[in-house]
Scaffold this motif. Sequence first.
Motif: not given
Length: 150
Positions: A5-12
């Motif tokens: 599991y990871g986490k989205i820290i930015s959407i660009n």
Amino acid sequence: MTKIYGKIISINVSKVKGVKKTPVEEVILVENHGISGDAHAGNWHRQISMLSIESIEKARKWGIDVNAGDFAENITIEGVEVWKLPLKTRAIIGTVELEISQIGKQCHDKCEIAKIVGRCVMPAEGIFLKVLRGGKIKVNDVVEFCIPDK
């Protein structure tokens, strides 16, 4: 199948290819297309680009002042070194489903990103995904990576 599991820290996103992308809070992913309104969207295998924050931190250690989106990645992930995942790994974000279609890329002769920031981590550590099932994603969403058995 192994899950991490990871986490989205930015959407660009950006309207043109080869430039730094602008951070946004949420986007709509369209099945077999990519992010609605993004320059990289289309009916091909590189609909979404993804980079780990660890890769950006590596570039910072080179002395380059960079942030999420500066390498033209659509999604910046925390907690998973995405370039180490095998092809066909699925990324589940809520109801959205993506599949890794390419790891790394051939860099153009000093692409715009490398010209702007000096060096580029995308050729070795960026990954590309196809959208298998679309929907909305937002910053801080959890990403479940489903790694296929060999």
